[in-house]
Design a protein around this motif. Structure first.
Motif, mmCIF file in Angstrom:
data_model
loop_
_atom_site.group_PDB
_atom_site.id
_atom_site.type_symbol
_atom_site.label_atom_id
_atom_site.label_comp_id
_atom_site.label_asym_id
_atom_site.label_seq_id
_atom_site.Cartn_x
_atom_site.Cartn_y
_atom_site.Cartn_z
ATOM 1 N N ARG A 189 0.737 -1.181 0.030
ATOM 2 C CA ARG A 189 -0.008 0.119 0.044
ATOM 3 C C ARG A 189 0.837 1.244 -0.119
ATOM 4 O O ARG A 189 1.906 1.159 0.437
ATOM 5 C CB ARG A 189 -0.908 0.137 1.334
ATOM 6 C CG ARG A 189 -0.442 0.038 2.560
ATOM 7 C CD ARG A 189 -1.287 0.067 3.543
ATOM 8 N NE ARG A 189 -2.222 1.400 3.421
ATOM 9 C CZ ARG A 189 -3.454 1.840 3.763
ATOM 10 N NH1 ARG A 189 -3.981 0.849 4.456
ATOM 11 N NH2 ARG A 189 -3.879 2.628 3.417
ATOM 12 N N PHE A 190 0.285 2.323 -0.384
ATOM 13 C CA PHE A 190 1.252 3.376 -0.673
ATOM 14 C C PHE A 190 1.154 3.978 0.773
ATOM 15 O O PHE A 190 0.461 4.292 1.598
ATOM 16 C CB PHE A 190 0.543 4.835 -1.542
ATOM 17 C CG PHE A 190 0.639 4.165 -2.819
ATOM 18 C CD1 PHE A 190 1.725 4.008 -3.733
ATOM 19 C CD2 PHE A 190 -0.728 3.817 -3.687
ATOM 20 C CE1 PHE A 190 1.811 3.695 -5.063
ATOM 21 C CE2 PHE A 190 -0.653 3.337 -4.788
ATOM 22 C CZ PHE A 190 0.475 3.427 -5.436
ATOM 23 N N VAL A 233 1.549 -2.108 -10.126
ATOM 24 C CA VAL A 233 0.284 -2.056 -9.233
ATOM 25 C C VAL A 233 -0.833 -2.823 -9.600
ATOM 26 O O VAL A 233 -1.429 -2.340 -10.882
ATOM 27 C CB VAL A 233 -0.163 -0.501 -9.018
ATOM 28 C CG1 VAL A 233 -1.187 -0.504 -7.802
ATOM 29 C CG2 VAL A 233 1.068 0.075 -8.724
ATOM 30 N N GLU A 234 -1.048 -3.925 -9.044
ATOM 31 C CA GLU A 234 -2.513 -4.781 -9.325
ATOM 32 C C GLU A 234 -3.673 -4.211 -8.829
ATOM 33 O O GLU A 234 -3.798 -3.841 -7.654
ATOM 34 C CB GLU A 234 -2.152 -6.123 -9.198
ATOM 35 C CG GLU A 234 -3.399 -7.170 -9.795
ATOM 36 C CD GLU A 234 -3.081 -8.694 -9.398
ATOM 37 O OE1 GLU A 234 -3.819 -9.424 -9.963
ATOM 38 O OE2 GLU A 234 -2.447 -8.917 -8.459
ATOM 39 N N ILE A 235 -4.654 -3.669 -9.837
ATOM 40 C CA ILE A 235 -5.715 -3.070 -8.981
ATOM 41 C C ILE A 235 -7.150 -3.954 -9.703
ATOM 42 O O ILE A 235 -6.981 -4.642 -10.524
ATOM 43 C CB ILE A 235 -5.958 -1.464 -9.443
ATOM 44 C CG1 ILE A 235 -6.059 -1.232 -10.972
ATOM 45 C CG2 ILE A 235 -4.652 -0.851 -8.966
ATOM 46 C CD1 ILE A 235 -6.399 0.115 -11.372
ATOM 47 N N TYR A 237 -8.269 4.809 -5.538
ATOM 48 C CA TYR A 237 -7.076 3.960 -5.961
ATOM 49 C C TYR A 237 -6.346 3.531 -4.879
ATOM 50 O O TYR A 237 -6.045 2.252 -4.961
ATOM 51 C CB TYR A 237 -6.262 4.988 -6.977
ATOM 52 C CG TYR A 237 -5.187 4.333 -7.506
ATOM 53 C CD1 TYR A 237 -4.860 3.194 -8.187
ATOM 54 C CD2 TYR A 237 -3.802 4.835 -7.224
ATOM 55 C CE1 TYR A 237 -3.703 2.619 -8.722
ATOM 56 C CE2 TYR A 237 -2.572 4.527 -7.598
ATOM 57 C CZ TYR A 237 -2.560 3.309 -8.237
ATOM 58 O OH TYR A 237 -1.196 2.757 -8.799
ATOM 59 N N ALA A 238 -6.131 4.208 -4.238
ATOM 60 C CA ALA A 238 -4.962 3.934 -2.942
ATOM 61 C C ALA A 238 -5.619 3.240 -1.956
ATOM 62 O O ALA A 238 -4.948 2.024 -1.558
ATOM 63 C CB ALA A 238 -4.577 5.329 -2.553
ATOM 64 N N ASP A 239 -7.010 3.326 -1.463
ATOM 65 C CA ASP A 239 -7.670 2.994 -0.312
ATOM 66 C C ASP A 239 -8.682 1.656 -0.710
ATOM 67 O O ASP A 239 -8.664 0.663 0.119
ATOM 68 C CB ASP A 239 -8.634 3.855 0.242
ATOM 69 C CG ASP A 239 -7.836 4.934 0.696
ATOM 70 O OD1 ASP A 239 -6.590 4.927 1.040
ATOM 71 O OD2 ASP A 239 -8.350 6.143 0.917
ATOM 72 N N GLU A 240 -8.946 1.563 -1.989
ATOM 73 C CA GLU A 240 -9.908 0.508 -2.438
ATOM 74 C C GLU A 240 -9.401 -0.596 -3.678
ATOM 75 O O GLU A 240 -9.779 -1.790 -3.547
ATOM 76 C CB GLU A 240 -11.187 0.914 -2.872
ATOM 77 C CG GLU A 240 -11.983 1.925 -1.646
ATOM 78 C CD GLU A 240 -13.204 2.694 -2.126
ATOM 79 O OE1 GLU A 240 -13.716 2.171 -3.297
ATOM 80 O OE2 GLU A 240 -13.463 3.627 -1.612
ATOM 81 N N VAL A 299 -6.441 -1.301 -4.871
ATOM 82 C CA VAL A 299 -4.840 -1.741 -4.966
ATOM 83 C C VAL A 299 -5.137 -3.390 -4.277
ATOM 84 O O VAL A 299 -5.780 -3.604 -3.261
ATOM 85 C CB VAL A 299 -3.938 -1.243 -4.117
ATOM 86 C CG1 VAL A 299 -2.781 -2.003 -3.988
ATOM 87 C CG2 VAL A 299 -3.547 0.220 -4.647
ATOM 88 N N VAL A 300 -4.575 -4.086 -5.326
ATOM 89 C CA VAL A 300 -4.693 -5.667 -4.547
ATOM 90 C C VAL A 300 -3.214 -6.137 -4.417
ATOM 91 O O VAL A 300 -3.156 -6.663 -3.407
ATOM 92 C CB VAL A 300 -5.204 -6.490 -5.968
ATOM 93 C CG1 VAL A 300 -5.088 -7.895 -5.650
ATOM 94 C CG2 VAL A 300 -6.662 -6.196 -6.285
ATOM 95 N N SER A 301 -2.226 -5.705 -5.197
ATOM 96 C CA SER A 301 -0.849 -5.920 -4.914
ATOM 97 C C SER A 301 0.202 -4.910 -5.390
ATOM 98 O O SER A 301 -0.429 -4.229 -6.584
ATOM 99 C CB SER A 301 -0.305 -7.311 -5.409
ATOM 100 O OG SER A 301 -0.380 -7.109 -6.673
ATOM 101 N N ILE A 302 1.259 -4.674 -4.980
ATOM 102 C CA ILE A 302 2.090 -3.718 -5.368
ATOM 103 C C ILE A 302 3.543 -4.305 -5.372
ATOM 104 O O ILE A 302 3.915 -4.816 -4.445
ATOM 105 C CB ILE A 302 2.220 -2.443 -4.652
ATOM 106 C CG1 ILE A 302 0.774 -1.627 -4.558
ATOM 107 C CG2 ILE A 302 3.160 -1.391 -5.182
ATOM 108 C CD1 ILE A 302 1.089 -0.538 -3.790
#
Length: 197
Positions: free
Chosen positions: A36-37, A74-76, A145-148, A150-153
């Motif tokens: 996460r960021f 970034v996998e979203i 994007y940042a909070d909901e 993101v699955v993996s980075i």
């Protein structure tokens, strides 16, 4: 098969899409480590995500440009990505697509996401005759994007450096084999109609 002028090329699954960003190590390192960021990442600033690995390589100079030394995959969620497309506005005015310039400016000001179609790049970072999508996220879209979404980075800087080294050594085929296997993203007409001119 001939490439259409505009296409979203991406690594994707049934539920996710991979996009790329490049950051300075103080942001990229913790993001990859924690998935996460970090707090230093500012959700109130527009952030651009790029489904095309090669366009990201062009933008960050294979992870060598200052402030872009850490390349992230970034996998979203596709739901999130599709939401951004639905709520996006083209970053430039197009006669015929927008009623007039003032209407486009109003849409742009309200939209939490914006789209640019930029020339795709080859392994030598030269422009190709077709375009790939860049998606800018601001306000609500950036926070989602940042909070909901993101699955993996993952830190793919070593991959960028490895491919670049092969290209410099003239080992084009070996470099190409290491590229992410991007396919046309199945965005329906209703998702792209307002973004395709």
């Amino acid at each position: 098969m001939e490439e259409p002028l505009r296409r979203i090329r991406a690594l994707h699954t049934a539920s996710t899409i991979t996009v790329y960003q490049a950051y300075r190590p103080e942001i990229g390192g913790p993001a990859a480590r924690d998935g996460r960021f970090p707090a230093a990442w500012k959700p109130d600033r527009m952030t651009w995500i790029k489904p095309s690995f090669m366009w990201m390589m062009y933008r960050c100079g294979w992870g060598t440009k200052e402030g872009q030394e850490t390349v992230l995959a970034v996998e979203i969620t596709r739901d999130g990505f599709d939401w951004a497309l639905r709520h996006a506005c083209l970053s430039h005015y197009v006669r015929g697509l927008h009623p007039d310039r003032a209407a486009w400016q109003r849409d742009l000001k309200r939209a939490p996401a914006r789209v640019q179609w930029d020339p795709e790049r080859d392994l030598h970072l030269r422009p190709l005759p077709y375009r790939s999508l860049q998606l800018g996220l601001a306000g609500e879209a950036s926070r989602r994007y940042a909070d909901e979404w993101v699955v993996s980075i993952n830190d793919v800087t070593p991959l960028a450096h490895e491919i670049h080294a092969l290209v410099k050594n003239g080992e084009r085929d070996s470099a190409a084999r290491l590229l992410p296997q991007e396919q046309a993203y199945p965005a329906g007409e209703e998702l792209l109609a307002h973004l395709s001119a």
